[in-house]
Design an enzyme around this catalytic site. Structure first.
Site, PDB file in Angstrom:
ATOM      1  N   GLU A 142       0.620  -1.151  -0.043  1.00  0.00           N
ATOM      2  CA  GLU A 142       0.034  -0.038   0.065  1.00  0.00           C
ATOM      3  C   GLU A 142       1.040   1.227   0.030  1.00  0.00           C
ATOM      4  OE1 GLU A 142      -2.851   0.607   3.205  1.00  0.00           O
ATOM      5  OE2 GLU A 142      -3.576  -1.369   3.067  1.00  0.00           O
ATOM      6  N   LYS A 169     -15.460   4.744   4.735  1.00  0.00           N
ATOM      7  CA  LYS A 169     -14.331   4.557   5.677  1.00  0.00           C
ATOM      8  C   LYS A 169     -14.348   5.562   6.868  1.00  0.00           C
ATOM      9  CE  LYS A 169     -10.560   3.014   4.522  1.00  0.00           C
ATOM     10  NZ  LYS A 169      -9.051   2.546   4.241  1.00  0.00           N
ATOM     11  N   GLU A 229      -9.114   9.725   4.896  1.00  0.00           N
ATOM     12  CA  GLU A 229      -9.417   8.242   4.757  1.00  0.00           C
ATOM     13  C   GLU A 229     -10.268   8.021   3.483  1.00  0.00           C
ATOM     14  OE1 GLU A 229      -7.906   5.678   6.087  1.00  0.00           O
ATOM     15  OE2 GLU A 229      -6.321   6.801   6.532  1.00  0.00           O
ATOM     16  N   GLU A 251     -13.648   5.835  -1.015  1.00  0.00           N
ATOM     17  CA  GLU A 251     -14.478   4.950  -0.379  1.00  0.00           C
ATOM     18  C   GLU A 251     -15.259   5.517   0.804  1.00  0.00           C
ATOM     19  OE1 GLU A 251     -12.738   0.853   0.502  1.00  0.00           O
ATOM     20  OE2 GLU A 251     -11.131   2.032  -0.548  1.00  0.00           O
TER      21      GLU A 251
END
Length: 481
Positions: A265, A323, A329, A320
């Site tokens: 990541e 999250k 985030e 997203e």
């Protein structure tokens, strides 16, 4: 600047550039903590459209794995932290899990790896002691099914596994993890021919230390560099420093040079809260775009391991919306849920596949340094394009070093056929009289003369394509010849 004209040197360089450089691969993390994402079949088409050949998942969702079947996309699946204890204690559980979640889809779905847990030390510390036994049982299950050669087992670790990371030569694992977990894990990875997965985010270090760390240093832009007095090595990117801290920590536990590192990541948010310094679409375009070019050009090695080919998975495929945590985030995605790009970044050197549609070139942040730490803007997703769609330039990669740049420059101006009169003494682009500037001029002329075809801006990792017009003093590089 002197040009190499010798026949033997020209022949050698011709072979060098025709052969190209070994390179790592770039994939994306496909997270699904959202309620507005496109269906898996549409996502697979999006991946193929943009030339994304590898994905890493956080589970084994059947609809996703079925959608990936016969796509040619390589996949890493995950055994969640919640199932670690069962997989560690019961080999039969691990075998059943592999049969149900891997073997049932393989080989139509090209599963190449299993991430056992994710950042276990940071997010599931209660099962830390069970991590390596779980990995061993999953591998044993693969071996029983004759899949262990094709499917490797690893576990992503966060940089918080390190007790010290600065300077890189001081890298060391936390005392409670070092001998109890990390050494057995490295022994397992070495024995099974697998790789160490590392989640590394320069953004966090920059956001927490923006008064100390240069944005240029965090975004792979030209900078003065940071000298590690412990090793004598000089660093020009924060990610290199983070990875070398891991390499140093690994080296203190034994000889594991055969264990590759995969950046499982890494990424940069396009939006953040007021206190999240540096979170912007332009910076995200710059970080991801420059990183992709480094990896695909075969120039992703670090000062400690300069010849390493590093595979990277960008985080993340989509923004997203469910999250938890700060605004950042929910804003790491390269794409919005409507499949439009948040900013323009390409996953193929020389431009995305023809079917991908319009774009303004790779990466959003180029070689140009505008002097105020603000990245040049790229196209797409609300990031204003600095040039007309389709414009592109080839510039020197300063990280390659003067020796490689000189060899590539001599090739471009000699047998390569570039017109280098503009960088001769007294000519308009002689100043600034630096290797990087002269090489950029020569590489760009060569690239434009070759019609910007794929592979003509590589020079064995000494060059890369940018989508913003680079300036070198008063000299402007043309986008045509």
């Amino acid at each position: 600047m002197a040009l190499a004209r010798g026949i033997l040197l020209a022949a050698a360089l011709s072979l060098l550039f025709l052969a190209g450089a070994d390179a790592g691969t770039v994939g994306v993390n496909w997270g699904r903590v959202a309620n507005d994402l496109p269906n898996p079949a549409s996502v697979v088409q999006l991946l193929k459209q943009h030339g994304i050949g590898q994905v890493k998942l956080y589970d084994t969702e059947p609809t996703v794995l079925r959608a990936l079947a016969n796509s040619g996309i390589k996949v890493v699946v995950a055994l969640p932290n919640e199932q670690l204890a069962a997989a560690a204690k019961r080999p039969s559980y691990a075998l059943a899990w592999v049969r149900r979640n891997v073997a049932a889809y393989y080989p139509a779905t090209q599963i190449q790896g299993i991430a056992v847990g994710n950042e276990v030390f940071a997010t599931a510390a209660n099962v830390t002691s069970q991590l390596v036994p779980a990995m061993a049982n999953v591998h044993a299950a693969l071996a029983r099914l004759n899949m262990d050669k094709a499917v490797k087992v690893s576990s992503p670790i966060a940089l918080t596994a390190l007790a010290a990371s600065y300077p890189p030569s001081a890298g060391v694992f936390r005392e409670e993890l070092s001998l109890a977990v990390m050494k057995p894990m490295l022994d397992f990875l070495s024995r099974t021919g697998s790789y160490l997965m590392v989640n590394a985010y320069p953004f966090f270090a920059y956001a927490d230390n923006a008064g100390v760390i240069s944005l240029n240093y965090a975004l792979f832009r030209p900078n003065a560099g940071e000298l590690d007095s412990g090793s004598g090595l000089k660093y020009y990117s924060l990610l290199d420093a983070q990875l070398d801290a891991v390499f140093t920590a690994v080296g203190k536990l034994g000889s594991y040079n055969g264990v590759r590192v995969v950046v499982s990541e890494t990424g940069w948010p396009s939006k953040g809260d007021a206190k999240e310094v540096g979170a912007s679409a332009a910076n995200a375009a710059g970080y991801n775009g420059n990183l992709v070019r480094r990896v695909l050009s075969g120039n992703a090695g670090t000062p400690r391991r300069p010849d390493a080919d590093v595979d990277v998975y960008l985080f993340a495929l989509f923004n997203e919306n469910q999250k938890p945590g700060p605004t950042s985030e929910r804003n790491y995605g390269v794409f919005y849920p409507n499949q439009q790009q948040v900013y323009d970044v390409e996953f193929v050197l020389g431009g995305r596949p023809a079917a991908a549609g319009k774009g303004t070139g790779g990466g959003g942040l180029g070689w140009q340094d505008n002097g105020n730490n603000a990245p040049a803007a790229g196209g797409g997703g609300g990031v204003k394009a600095a040039v007309a769609p389709g414009d592109a330039w080839c510039v020197a990669n300063a990280v390659a070093g003067e020796g490689r740049l000189k060899a590539a420059l001599d090739y471009a101006c000699g047998p390569g056929g570039a017109d280098c009169r503009g960088i001769q003494p007294g000519a308009p682009c002689f100043e600034p009289n630096t290797m990087v500037s002269h090489a950029s001029y020569a590489f760009n002329d060569y690239y434009q003369r070759k019609g910007r075809s794929i592979g003509t801006c590589d020079f064995a990792g000494a060059a890369y394509v940018v989508s913003q017009a680079p300036k070198m003093g008063k000299c402007e590089l043309p986008s045509t010849v």
